[in-house]
Scaffold this active site. Structure first.
Site, PDB file in Angstrom:
ATOM      1  N   CYS A  48     -11.005  40.340  -4.952  1.00  0.00           N
ATOM      2  CA  CYS A  48     -10.835  40.253  -3.489  1.00  0.00           C
ATOM      3  C   CYS A  48     -12.152  40.529  -2.786  1.00  0.00           C
ATOM      4  O   CYS A  48     -12.722  39.662  -2.145  1.00  0.00           O
ATOM      5  CB  CYS A  48      -9.829  41.304  -3.010  1.00  0.00           C
TER       6      CYS A  48
HETATM    7  N1  SAJ Z   1     -15.703  50.401  -4.539  1.00  0.00           N
HETATM    8  C1  SAJ Z   1     -16.829  51.190  -4.404  1.00  0.00           C
HETATM    9  N2  SAJ Z   1     -16.842  52.168  -3.468  1.00  0.00           N
HETATM   10  C2  SAJ Z   1     -15.762  52.388  -2.648  1.00  0.00           C
HETATM   11  C3  SAJ Z   1     -14.626  51.577  -2.791  1.00  0.00           C
HETATM   12  C4  SAJ Z   1     -14.611  50.585  -3.741  1.00  0.00           C
HETATM   13  O1  SAJ Z   1     -17.813  51.002  -5.124  1.00  0.00           O
HETATM   14  O2  SAJ Z   1     -15.822  53.302  -1.825  1.00  0.00           O
HETATM   15  C5  SAJ Z   1     -15.695  49.314  -5.520  1.00  0.00           C
HETATM   16  C6  SAJ Z   1     -14.581  49.448  -6.531  1.00  0.00           C
HETATM   17  O3  SAJ Z   1     -14.999  50.208  -7.644  1.00  0.00           O
HETATM   18  C7  SAJ Z   1     -14.333  47.988  -6.906  1.00  0.00           C
HETATM   19  C8  SAJ Z   1     -14.632  47.241  -5.623  1.00  0.00           C
HETATM   20  O4  SAJ Z   1     -15.447  48.113  -4.837  1.00  0.00           O
HETATM   21  O5  SAJ Z   1     -15.227  47.573  -7.913  1.00  0.00           O
HETATM   22  C9  SAJ Z   1     -13.387  46.869  -4.830  1.00  0.00           C
HETATM   23  O6  SAJ Z   1     -12.635  48.047  -4.717  1.00  0.00           O
HETATM   24  P1  SAJ Z   1     -11.366  48.191  -3.681  1.00  0.00           P
HETATM   25  O7  SAJ Z   1     -11.066  49.643  -3.591  1.00  0.00           O
HETATM   26  O8  SAJ Z   1     -11.648  47.467  -2.436  1.00  0.00           O
HETATM   27  O9  SAJ Z   1     -10.183  47.589  -4.489  1.00  0.00           O
HETATM   28  P2  SAJ Z   1      -9.597  46.133  -4.567  1.00  0.00           P
HETATM   29  O10 SAJ Z   1     -10.603  45.112  -4.923  1.00  0.00           O
HETATM   30  O11 SAJ Z   1      -8.403  46.258  -5.427  1.00  0.00           O
HETATM   31  O12 SAJ Z   1      -9.186  45.817  -3.059  1.00  0.00           O
HETATM   32  C10 SAJ Z   1      -7.830  45.787  -2.741  1.00  0.00           C
HETATM   33  C11 SAJ Z   1      -7.762  45.057  -1.434  1.00  0.00           C
HETATM   34  N3  SAJ Z   1      -6.396  44.770  -1.142  1.00  0.00           N
HETATM   35  C12 SAJ Z   1      -6.105  43.561  -0.651  1.00  0.00           C
HETATM   36  O13 SAJ Z   1      -6.932  42.694  -0.484  1.00  0.00           O
HETATM   37  C13 SAJ Z   1      -4.697  43.329  -0.322  1.00  0.00           C
HETATM   38  C14 SAJ Z   1      -8.339  45.904  -0.322  1.00  0.00           C
HETATM   39  O14 SAJ Z   1      -8.085  45.284   0.953  1.00  0.00           O
HETATM   40  C15 SAJ Z   1      -7.712  47.259  -0.326  1.00  0.00           C
HETATM   41  O15 SAJ Z   1      -8.247  48.035   0.733  1.00  0.00           O
HETATM   42  C16 SAJ Z   1      -8.058  47.915  -1.656  1.00  0.00           C
HETATM   43  O16 SAJ Z   1      -7.373  47.131  -2.663  1.00  0.00           O
HETATM   44  C17 SAJ Z   1      -7.571  49.350  -1.719  1.00  0.00           C
HETATM   45  O17 SAJ Z   1      -7.674  50.031  -0.679  1.00  0.00           O
HETATM   46  O18 SAJ Z   1      -7.183  49.769  -2.813  1.00  0.00           O
END
Ligand code: SAJ
Length: 435
Positions: free
Chosen positions: A273
């Protein structure tokens, strides 16, 4: 039949619902529609998914097999790979993947394929809702022209809307029912029907003025994350140069009860995403001669983090007079984020490729990922025992699965590079390097 009849079929749950794409978005959605009482038919090109559902089994972690069993047994939920059966439906939700091409351009081919299959059997008084993340304008400029090839008139006997998926795999607190659902239609009637459909099980439906606005809502949500993650990654690099602990700074800043939201540095941006969705927005703006600079800069900074991690590994080995070349390195965690087995766009893949390109010998351990392909290299996750940890020249923690005894790992590692602050509570050690 028209709007009124379709509205009443949604109200009395007799409307026959189709969901195209039964992945982590489509299967939970189909289950919720069936649970709300609608006769629901899922469409999948992957026959093994169809067979699993017909065998009353779930293949999505967040969808209990018991729910599939109950709903298939009651006849409310069905699945097929025969798209001709779209002819029997009143409302169809499209939940297909929207990846990027190698050129970082949007690939909406699956949306177009699904739309063309709908057109083949489209009858009057059908509601079509797109859930797949895409650039603003897709519903109006790509879907609508294909659906109105016949004599259908949108808002009269054809209803088209966009509603972004907000499925967060593994999230125990927020699911489809209690995550507000944004809905935008090509006409007010389209929006109202889509809102009524989702309102059958979602606690709060939020109607916006157009399909493009709804498409943009999703891209704002995920661009917000990408840009803030990039910003905190750059803050980490700054803190490193200043000799300041970035994790301490973030935790202290997070004490501000308003106007701040913590993000955390890491080895890069993974998942299907966050690294993808913002490029749908920047691509669309490029067609309008506008450069989405934040998105490009965020992508650049996030994309550089694997190299930054490898440089930290190189510096750490150098301090003990070891080159990366020939070093035995254990990578802890290869999934794109903790608690998941998904390796799509995982920064671990880049870290491993970069270390191997410098001659390191790589082994990995990830309890959620038994095997991994990196380029032509096929690796298998090794068992994690402390004696073997002690044999590696360097251990690099890339994914924080929260399943490990970090104190034991630190005790047995000659060098531990921690990219996720998994050792935050363990204090300092000359063998420990943190981002
Ligand atoms: N990450 C970081 N630092 C952070 C947060 C994330 O490095 O502070 C990295 C994670 O390790 C990962 C990537 O970014 O590699 C994406 O992480 P994410 O927490 O955004 O997780 P996703 O990709 O599963 O995003 C989903 C998304 N959900 C939808 O699109 C419906 C996102 O909008 C959500 O906010 C997120 O999950 C969530 O909050 O878990």
């Amino acid at each position: 039949m028209g709007y009124v009849e379709l509205e009443s079929k949604i109200a009395d749950r007799s409307a026959r619902i189709g969901v195209i794409g039964l992945g982590y978005v489509g299967l939970p959605l189909a289950v919720e529609f069936a649970d709300a009482g609608f006769p629901t038919l899922g469409f999948e090109i992957d026959r093994s998914k169809v067979d699993a559902i017909l065998d009353k089994r779930s293949y999505i972690l967040d969808v209990p097999g018991s729910d599939v069993d109950r709903l298939v047994s009651s006849g409310k939920l069905d699945a097929t790979d025969d798209f001709a059966r779209l002819a029997d439906l009143d409302a169809i939700c499209i939940c297909v993947p929207t990846p990027l091409r190698k050129t970082k351009d949007p690939d909406i081919s699956k949306i177009i394929e699904a739309t063309e299959r709908i057109v083949e059997t489209l009858h009057s008084d059908t509601l079509v809702v797109l859930e797949s993340t895409t650039y603003p304008g897709t519903t109006e400029e790509v879907i609508l022209p294909r659906l109105t090839v016949g004599d259908h008139e949108v808002g009269k006997d054809l209803f088209v809307a966009f509603s972004p998926e907000r499925v967060d795999p593994g999230n125990r607190e927020y699911g489809l029912r209690n995550t507000p659902k944004v809905v935008g239609g090509l006409t007010p009637q389209c929006r109202a029907l889509a809102a009524a459909l989702y309102g059958s099980f979602v606690e709060r439906v939020l109607e916006v003025s157009s399909a493009s606005a709804a498409e943009m809502v999703k891209l704002l949500e995920n661009t917000f994350r990408s840009v803030n993650i990039a910003m905190v990654n750059e803050i980490a690099i700054m803190c490193d140069k200043l000799g300041i602990d970035v994790w301490e700074v973030i935790d202290a800043a997070a004490s501000k009860p308003f106007g701040f939201m913590p993000f955390y540095p890491g080895p890069g941006l993974g998942g299907h995403c966050i690294p993808v969705d913002p490029h749908y927005l920047s691509w669309k703006l490029k067609t309008l001669n506008y450069r989405a600079r934040f998105i490009e800069l965020a992508s650049e900074i996030n994309g550089e983090m694997p190299s930054y991690v490898v440089a930290k590994v190189g510096d750490a080995l150098n301090r003990v007079k070891l080159p990366i070349h020939g070093s035995r390195i254990l990578v802890l965690g290869v999934a794109y984020k903790g608690g998941t087995s998904d390796v799509r766009e995982s920064p671990a893949l880049d870290v491993i490729e970069l270390l191997r390109s410098k001659g390191a010998e790589i082994t990995y351990h990830d309890p959620f990922v038994p095997e991994l392909t990196v380029g032509e290299l096929r690796l298998e996750s090794v068992e994690l025992d402390m004696e073997s940890v002690a044999t590696f020249d360097c251990v690099v923690l890339v994914t924080d699965h929260k399943t490990w005894d970090m104190a034991a790992i630190l005790e047995h590692s000659r060098i531990l590079v921690d990219t996720r602050n998994a050792t935050g509570s363990l204090g300092r050690s000359e063998r420990l390097v943190r981002l």
